[in-house]
Scaffold this active site. Structure first.
Site, PDB file in Angstrom:
ATOM      1  N   ARG A   1      -3.879   8.795   0.961  1.00  8.16           N
ATOM      2  CA  ARG A   1      -4.310   9.647  -0.156  1.00  8.16           C
ATOM      3  C   ARG A   1      -5.649   9.332  -0.572  1.00  8.16           C
ATOM      4  O   ARG A   1      -6.335  10.514  -0.870  1.00  8.16           O
ATOM      5  CB  ARG A   1      -3.408   9.171  -1.443  1.00  8.16           C
ATOM      6  CG  ARG A   1      -2.111   9.956  -1.382  1.00  8.16           C
ATOM      7  CD  ARG A   1      -1.179   9.051  -1.775  1.00  8.16           C
ATOM      8  NE  ARG A   1      -0.895   7.903  -1.117  1.00  8.16           N
ATOM      9  CZ  ARG A   1      -0.118   7.895  -0.191  1.00  8.16           C
ATOM     10  NH1 ARG A   1       0.623   9.159   0.379  1.00  8.16           N
ATOM     11  NH2 ARG A   1       0.269   6.716   0.568  1.00  8.16           N
ATOM     12  N   THR A   2      -6.326   8.139  -0.959  1.00  8.03           N
ATOM     13  CA  THR A   2      -7.580   8.045  -1.274  1.00  8.03           C
ATOM     14  C   THR A   2      -8.442   8.716  -0.540  1.00  8.03           C
ATOM     15  O   THR A   2      -9.322   9.669  -0.977  1.00  8.03           O
ATOM     16  CB  THR A   2      -7.791   6.662  -1.800  1.00  8.03           C
ATOM     17  OG1 THR A   2      -6.782   6.099  -2.355  1.00  8.03           O
ATOM     18  CG2 THR A   2      -9.216   6.472  -2.472  1.00  8.03           C
TER      19      THR A   2
ATOM     20  N   ARG B   1     -14.251   1.824   0.634  1.00  3.46           N
ATOM     21  CA  ARG B   1     -13.122   0.832   0.414  1.00  3.46           C
ATOM     22  C   ARG B   1     -13.319  -0.306   1.138  1.00  3.46           C
ATOM     23  O   ARG B   1     -13.616  -0.287   2.398  1.00  3.46           O
ATOM     24  CB  ARG B   1     -11.862   1.585   1.025  1.00  3.46           C
ATOM     25  CG  ARG B   1     -10.621   0.760   0.873  1.00  3.46           C
ATOM     26  CD  ARG B   1      -9.422   1.628   1.111  1.00  3.46           C
ATOM     27  NE  ARG B   1      -8.805   2.173  -0.022  1.00  3.46           N
ATOM     28  CZ  ARG B   1      -7.655   2.629  -0.464  1.00  3.46           C
ATOM     29  NH1 ARG B   1      -6.888   2.591   0.621  1.00  3.46           N
ATOM     30  NH2 ARG B   1      -7.383   3.174  -1.397  1.00  3.46           N
TER      31      ARG B   1
ATOM     32  N   HIS C   1      -9.344  -0.470  -8.202  1.00  2.00           N
ATOM     33  CA  HIS C   1      -9.437   0.827  -7.632  1.00  2.00           C
ATOM     34  C   HIS C   1      -9.476   1.820  -8.833  1.00  2.00           C
ATOM     35  O   HIS C   1      -8.422   2.587  -9.136  1.00  2.00           O
ATOM     36  CB  HIS C   1      -7.877   1.090  -7.120  1.00  2.00           C
ATOM     37  CG  HIS C   1      -7.700   2.080  -6.230  1.00  2.00           C
ATOM     38  ND1 HIS C   1      -8.543   3.091  -5.768  1.00  2.00           N
ATOM     39  CD2 HIS C   1      -6.884   2.332  -5.187  1.00  2.00           C
ATOM     40  CE1 HIS C   1      -8.339   3.972  -5.116  1.00  2.00           C
ATOM     41  NE2 HIS C   1      -7.188   3.536  -4.503  1.00  2.00           N
TER      42      HIS C   1
ATOM     43  N   LYS D   1     -20.428  -4.375  15.951  1.00  2.59           N
ATOM     44  CA  LYS D   1     -21.687  -5.049  16.647  1.00  2.59           C
ATOM     45  C   LYS D   1     -22.075  -6.207  15.733  1.00  2.59           C
ATOM     46  O   LYS D   1     -22.873  -6.874  16.050  1.00  2.59           O
ATOM     47  CB  LYS D   1     -22.696  -4.061  17.022  1.00  2.59           C
ATOM     48  CG  LYS D   1     -22.323  -3.069  18.182  1.00  2.59           C
ATOM     49  CD  LYS D   1     -23.547  -2.232  18.295  1.00  2.59           C
ATOM     50  CE  LYS D   1     -23.187  -1.036  19.022  1.00  2.59           C
ATOM     51  NZ  LYS D   1     -24.338  -0.046  19.017  1.00  2.59           N
TER      52      LYS D   1
HETATM   53  C1  NCD Z   1      -2.986   1.792  -3.565  1.00  2.93           C
HETATM   54  C2  NCD Z   1      -4.157   0.909  -3.034  1.00  2.93           C
HETATM   55  O1  NCD Z   1      -4.847   1.152  -2.004  1.00  2.93           O
HETATM   56  O2  NCD Z   1      -4.487  -0.098  -3.675  1.00  2.93           O
HETATM   57  N1  NCD Z   1      -2.661   2.939  -2.711  1.00  2.93           N
HETATM   58  C3  NCD Z   1      -3.616   4.041  -3.169  1.00  2.93           C
HETATM   59  O3  NCD Z   1      -4.758   3.905  -3.047  1.00  2.93           O
HETATM   60  N2  NCD Z   1      -3.045   4.934  -3.785  1.00  2.93           N
HETATM   61  C4  NCD Z   1      -1.701   1.091  -3.522  1.00  2.93           C
HETATM   62  C5  NCD Z   1      -1.136   0.362  -2.721  1.00  2.93           C
HETATM   63  O4  NCD Z   1      -1.775   0.513  -1.269  1.00  2.93           O
HETATM   64  O5  NCD Z   1      -0.105  -0.093  -2.661  1.00  2.93           O
END
Ligand code: NCD
Length: 324
Positions: free
Chosen positions: A67-68, A118, A147, A97
């Site tokens: 999703r993100t 991320r 997040h 590397k």
């Molecule tokens: C969350 C995350 O990555 O922290 N997912 C997301 O980005 N919607 C929640 C999760 O992974 O549980």
């Protein structure tokens, strides 16, 4: 959550790194939400938008994401911008590397106008922001830390339903220790008065004591509960989360707690009010049964997802200085 000396945005997004929900104040949220409502209209419109025309954004994800990643990519494309998309750089880039995070960031800031990152380590987005000399960094999740864009969409989803972010009673359940979305959402809710949050988790997945005291100090009323029987019947929202398997050193410990609390139609019937919303950042791995999905109060596969794209459209356009 690491204590920070982060300064608040105070309504000015242009050129700013977005690393933590702690940067937000009521004024900034108000501005972001106003633009988010407009972005929802733009996204639904068949006509292409050119708000981000000429902009390229790097998405570099060192941890898995559906999703993100998809929502950032879609939000940029919805606004006529372009992306460089790197998933799993440990395998598919010079990181394999042995390249440092700093060098990777310096490289991509030469090509693009912003970097969305991320990373499995707390503080990695801040480290990337230190390295970046020119472009803004957006934190799309740093380990068990924060997040922020997920919390922004969660706050917007609550606001859309209730028209306010104060005077709310909520339930947050699951992995409160390791869930970064939980940490960011609690930070957001603490900006507003008279919010009461019930924290339902196995004992070993509670907030750290330091976090618990921090959020209380910020003004939230927190109740730690350990059984569904203690759920309040008047909660405005439930925010369910999965137990974060990847944060466990010993997988047998994960197996013991992974399905401690499961939302079923029966649980909803017993404890959920008729006007509440049931949220989940997703992915779910069994902690909400699929027969709950048809319940109109279950927004996790509906508005909560769509709002993620709208809020990221607004945030990127603001940070890139394309809207005011
Ligand atoms: C969350 C995350 O990555 O922290 N997912 C997301 O980005 N919607 C929640 C999760 O992974 O549980």
């Amino acid at each position: 959550m690491p204590d920070t000396h982060i300064s608040t945005l105070n309504g000015i997004f242009k050129g700013q790194d977005i690393l933590s929900l702690k940067q937000f104040d009521q004024k900034s949220l108000k501005k972001l939400f106003k633009h988010t409502a407009t972005m929802a209209k733009i996204a639904k419109d068949a006509k292409p938008s050119d708000i981000l025309k000429g902009n390229i954004v790097t998405l570099i994800f060192y941890e898995p994401s559906s999703r993100t990643f998809g929502s950032f990519a879609a939000s940029i494309k919805q606004l006529g911008g372009q992306t460089i998309e790197i998933q799993n750089p440990q395998q598919f880039s010079s990181v394999a590397k042995g390249e440092t995070l700093e060098d990777t960031i310096r490289t991509f800031e030469a090509y693009t106008d912003a970097i969305v990152i991320r990373h499995p380590q707390v503080g990695a987005a801040a480290q990337a922001a230190e390295a970046a000399k020119i472009v803004p960094i957006i934190n799309a999740g740093d380990g068990v830390g924060e997040h922020p864009t997920q919390a922004l969409l969660d706050l917007y989803t609550i606001y859309e339903k209730f028209g306010r972010l104060d005077n709310l009673t909520g339930v947050m359940a699951g992995d409160l220790l390791n869930g970064r979305t939980v940490h960011s959402l609690l930070t957001g809710l603490s900006l507003f008065k008279k919010n009461i949050i019930n924290l339902l988790s196995p004992t070993n997945l509670r907030l750290t004591r330091a976090d618990f005291l921090y959020f209380q100090h910020q003004g939230l009323t927190l109740h730690e509960i350990s059984s569904e029987k203690e759920l309040p019947k008047d909660a405005d929202f439930w925010y369910w989360t999965r137990v974060q398997k990847e944060r466990f050193k010993d997988l047998s410990e994960y197996e013991k707690v992974k399905h401690s609390f499961i939302v079923t139609p029966e649980l909803m019937k017993k404890y959920a009010s008729k006007d509440m919303i049931l949220m989940h950042p997703l992915p779910r791995v069994g902690e909400i049964t699929t027969d709950v999905d048809a319940d109109p109060r279950a927004v996790y596969l509906r508005s909560e997802i769509r709002n993620g794209m709208y809020i990221r459209m607004a945030l990127l356009a603001l940070v890139l200085g394309k809207i005011k």
